[in-house]
Design an enzyme around this catalytic site. Structure first.
Site, PDB file in Angstrom:
ATOM      1  N   PHE A  24       5.048  48.831 -27.627  1.00 50.84           N
ATOM      2  CA  PHE A  24       3.922  48.539 -28.822  1.00 50.84           C
ATOM      3  C   PHE A  24       3.969  47.291 -28.901  1.00 50.84           C
ATOM      4  CE2 PHE A  24       0.867  49.550 -31.344  1.00 50.84           C
ATOM      5  CZ  PHE A  24       0.554  49.345 -31.550  1.00 50.84           C
ATOM      6  N   LYS A  83       2.378  44.623 -41.132  1.00 50.99           N
ATOM      7  CA  LYS A  83       3.078  45.811 -41.545  1.00 50.99           C
ATOM      8  C   LYS A  83       3.308  45.742 -43.143  1.00 50.99           C
ATOM      9  CE  LYS A  83       2.909  48.924 -38.260  1.00 50.99           C
ATOM     10  NZ  LYS A  83       3.411  48.719 -36.743  1.00 50.99           N
ATOM     11  N   ASP A 117       9.630  41.313 -32.181  1.00 53.32           N
ATOM     12  CA  ASP A 117       8.220  41.257 -33.391  1.00 53.32           C
ATOM     13  C   ASP A 117       9.011  42.891 -34.285  1.00 53.32           C
ATOM     14  OD1 ASP A 117       6.475  43.475 -33.718  1.00 53.32           O
ATOM     15  OD2 ASP A 117       5.365  43.448 -31.835  1.00 53.32           O
TER      16      ASP A 117
HETATM   17  C1  PLP Z   1       1.936  48.223 -35.909  1.00 51.53           C
HETATM   18  C2  PLP Z   1       2.824  47.679 -35.178  1.00 51.53           C
HETATM   19  C3  PLP Z   1       2.120  46.486 -33.824  1.00 51.53           C
HETATM   20  C4  PLP Z   1       0.351  46.637 -33.874  1.00 51.53           C
HETATM   21  O1  PLP Z   1       0.134  46.075 -35.525  1.00 51.53           O
HETATM   22  P1  PLP Z   1      -1.630  45.260 -35.942  1.00 51.53           P
HETATM   23  O2  PLP Z   1      -1.911  45.686 -37.747  1.00 51.53           O
HETATM   24  O3  PLP Z   1      -1.929  47.316 -35.702  1.00 51.53           O
HETATM   25  O4  PLP Z   1      -2.120  44.895 -35.402  1.00 51.53           O
HETATM   26  C5  PLP Z   1       2.598  45.049 -33.191  1.00 51.53           C
HETATM   27  N1  PLP Z   1       3.923  44.969 -32.815  1.00 51.53           N
HETATM   28  C6  PLP Z   1       4.499  46.413 -33.698  1.00 51.53           C
HETATM   29  C7  PLP Z   1       5.837  46.464 -33.194  1.00 51.53           C
HETATM   30  C8  PLP Z   1       3.981  47.539 -34.200  1.00 51.53           C
HETATM   31  O5  PLP Z   1       4.893  48.316 -34.568  1.00 51.53           O
END
Ligand code: PLP
Length: 401
Positions: free
Chosen positions: A141, A255, A226
């Site tokens: 994700f 985040k 990520d």
């Molecule tokens: C939440 C998340 C995203 C996307 O972040 P948004 O601020 O919702 O666009 C990307 N990568 C990971 C691992 C995430 O948990």
């Protein structure tokens, strides 16, 4: 009709139904607790998918934001502002890196990482134009843009959004041999979550991340971590990569970087890599704005003390010990995770993750299901041991009931 019911009806009437929220209407929050529109209190064991690592309305972060609100909030990158240099320097230092490219949301930062890796591939590695390949893991994700869903394996997230962006190859998460076979001369990057959050807090086999690091280094491929959800304290370290002694070529952050106050994301890397950009080649109106920098600077200062990481480590050991007792108790099939972060697989015979989440809500605990029969537990790192234990008691009661 309760106030909450009225507000839910109003929300549903005019909003696109791209979410299926639990029927709770948050009206106020502090620390690890939220209060609904009818005055009921709930322990927040989701923490905004780790955007609220430091709790709701953390005093230091609110103070930093308020002080900045009284000075300057937005300049655009057409001008410099007085918090920008400090933010870039201190974030780079926290990451053991050299340069920062700030954005707003996680998906934008991932898009930025993709663009950076491709440009680096063409300019620095010598990949023929238009041929760059980025390898990702299944069950990933990384966000919701059209390019990012192009390399998702989640049918729900992906269906009906084609035509899809080419240039990505998907390999099984945790399988080093498959990754080795996928790397070719045109591969510019491997993009992965060190622990897959949305997939259900999937921790790769021990040695995998170190293997990815070795493989990417020896093949002149960028390792992009990520850490939008796994980073900034959640796992008991500043970055989840640290658990395997791995330093990637690029961190993608978001985040918790915004302290639960404003969206702040960034790509953090070396001068060799982020140095590929020239004026006009990438940007964002809001990226790196003064308010974002002020809040993120406070987040970085809080992380520098190590206290939140330590809390996540200690409370996390306790959490996993307690959850371990549930395994084999009938309802719980498996528990995964690290630090104050757990994916709990429920035997579907005991109900779906959604049903369990609703029952927990009725007992004053907020969690979120993911992928049918998994619930994710990720309270703010400021949660007290007493509150955490109380939350686990409610989970125990629901699983028994
Ligand atoms: C939440 C998340 C995203 C996307 O972040 P948004 O601020 O919702 O666009 C990307 N990568 C990971 C691992 C995430 O948990």
């Amino acid at each position: 009709m309760s106030t909450s019911e009225r507000l839910i009806a109003a929300s549903e009437a005019r909003s696109a139904h791209n979410y299926h929220p639990l029927p709770v209407v948050v009206a106020a929050a502090e620390g690890a607790w939220v209060t609904d529109a009818d005055g009921r209190r709930y322990l927040d064991m989701l923490a905004g998918y780790s955007a609220l690592n430091f709790g709701h309305r953390n005093q230091r972060l609110i103070d930093a934001a308020k002080a900045q609100l009284d000075r300057v909030t937005l300049t655009s990158r057409a001008f410099y502002h007085d918090r920008f240099g400090d933010f870039c320097e201190q974030l780079a230092e926290l990451c053991g890196m050299e340069m920062v490219l700030p954005m707003n949301t996680g998906a934008e930062a991932v898009e930025t990482a993709v663009k950076t890796a491709r440009k680096w591939g063409y300019r620095s590695k010598g990949v023929p134009d238009g041929q760059a390949k980025i390898i990702v893991a299944d069950n990933n994700f990384h966000g919701r843009t059209t390019t990012i869903v192009s390399f998702s394996t989640d049918a729900e997230a992906r269906a009906d959004y084609g035509p899809y962006t080419p240039g990505f190859e998907i390999v099984p998460f945790g399988d080093l041999a498959a990754l080795d076979a996928a790397v070719d001369d045109n591969t510019v990057a491997v993009l992965m979550e060190p622990i897959q959050g949305e997939a259900g807090v999937l921790v790769p086999p021990s040695g995998y991340l170190a293997g990815v690091r070795e493989l990417t280094r020896s093949r002149n491929v960028l390792m992009i971590a990520d850490e939008i959800q796994s980073g900034l304290g959640r796992t008991g370290a500043t970055f989840a990569c640290e658990h395997e002694g791995v330093h990637p070529d690029m961190y993608v952050l978001g985040k918790a970087l915004g302290g639960g106050v404003v969206p702040v994301s960034a790509v953090v890397s070396s001068r060799d890599v982020l140095g590929v950009f020239k004026p006009g080649e990438h940007g964002s109106t809001f990226g790196g704005n003064p308010l974002a920098c002020a809040v993120a600077l406070e987040v970085i200062a809080m992380l520098r003390t190590g206290e939140y990481q330590q809390r996540a480590k200690e409370l996390g050991e306790h959490l996993h010990h307690e959850l371990g007792v549930f395994v084999g108790g009938g309802a719980v099939r498996e528990v995964r995770g690290r630090g104050l972060w757990a994916g709990v697989d429920i035997d579907p015979a005991h109900g779906s993750g959604r049903e369990l989440s609703e029952k927990l809500m009725d007992r004053g605990v907020l969690v979120k299901d993911t992928h049918g029969s998994t619930i994710r537990i990720a309270p703010p790192l400021v949660v007290t041991k007493e509150d955490l234990d109380w939350g686990l008691e409610q989970l125990d009661a629901v699983l028994r009931g």
